[in-house]
Design an enzyme around this catalytic site. Sequence first.
Site, PDB file in Angstrom:
ATOM      1  N   SER A  88       0.730  -1.448   0.082  1.00 18.49           N
ATOM      2  CA  SER A  88      -0.057   0.062  -0.121  1.00 18.49           C
ATOM      3  C   SER A  88       0.829   1.062   0.002  1.00 18.49           C
ATOM      4  O   SER A  88       2.059   1.333   0.588  1.00 18.49           O
ATOM      5  CB  SER A  88      -0.836   0.069   1.196  1.00 18.49           C
ATOM      6  OG  SER A  88      -2.009  -1.081   1.075  1.00 18.49           O
ATOM      7  N   SER A 119       4.556  -8.082   1.697  1.00 23.13           N
ATOM      8  CA  SER A 119       5.914  -7.903   1.785  1.00 23.13           C
ATOM      9  C   SER A 119       6.279  -7.914   3.205  1.00 23.13           C
ATOM     10  O   SER A 119       7.599  -8.110   3.726  1.00 23.13           O
ATOM     11  CB  SER A 119       6.803  -7.127   0.876  1.00 23.13           C
ATOM     12  OG  SER A 119       6.355  -5.904   1.208  1.00 23.13           O
ATOM     13  N   ASP A 161      -1.101 -13.783   5.643  1.00 26.12           N
ATOM     14  CA  ASP A 161      -1.215 -13.609   4.288  1.00 26.12           C
ATOM     15  C   ASP A 161      -1.543 -15.176   3.618  1.00 26.12           C
ATOM     16  O   ASP A 161      -1.022 -16.241   4.242  1.00 26.12           O
ATOM     17  CB  ASP A 161      -0.060 -13.200   3.356  1.00 26.12           C
ATOM     18  CG  ASP A 161      -0.481 -12.563   2.196  1.00 26.12           C
ATOM     19  OD1 ASP A 161      -0.303 -11.173   2.121  1.00 26.12           O
ATOM     20  OD2 ASP A 161      -0.521 -13.001   1.220  1.00 26.12           O
TER      21      ASP A 161
END
Length: 274
Positions: A88, A119, A161
């Site tokens: 983002s 990440s 994630d």
Amino acid sequence: MAWFSGGSSNEALVENLAHNGLINSDRVKNAMLAVRPPRPPVLPDSQEVQLPGPRSTPLHPPVDRAHYSPYAPYADSPQSIGHSATISAPHMHASASETLLPFLKPSPSTRVLDIGSGSGYLTAVLAHIVNLTTATQQQQQDSTSPTGSGGGGGGTVIGLDHIQELVDMAKTNMAKSEDGRGMLESGKVRFVKGDGRKGWREGAPYDAIHVGAAAAKLHEELVDQLKAPGRLFVPVEELYQQHIYVIDKKEDGSVTREKVMAVRYVPLTDAPAE
């Protein structure tokens, strides 16, 4: 002013975010600046350690956006990290951190969940916030802990994630700094694979939950995993728009919902087919 906050370095980016009113607290600013440089090597008394650059510039800083964003890391805009995912824009990371800050206490009991950790950048920032307070306290911690903010005084952050390659990437990225390695080794930071729409019950309840992808609806499972009190920061799809909602669970268990601003995030979905 958000899109005009980019810079030529991590320090310039953070300073611009602060100048434009997107960062208002020292705790968020320090976490994004990564104010603690690693210790210089111990040399014989006859040798002096020469530190390059100004004193305020960390060497291999604990959190540098370039560790987590392979393209244009200091631009204030979303960037691709592969696997149909993005990191983002920095102003959104700043906004999320500031919004969640009242619940990010530097206490061993503090637990934070970062959904759509990608990440690993915001997971690292949140981990530094709950493990560092003022500069004086930080220096005191450094003098007693071999790993600085990776020591045993602060809270725990879980990055979640749904793509294993991103989970692995986040671990690798965080291990690029001494502080990051310390936090991973001490268990202060964990990266796990799972469906973000269901949260991560193994670590619940959480003081704060951040969601970095747009949910098709407000998933009640995430609210259920909040402590009372606790706060959820989540983008939610509404017709052809998306809005950030801030969900507060009060001490008595009651829940309030506030629509904060319009945004554009990638969707919170299943992992892509292999």
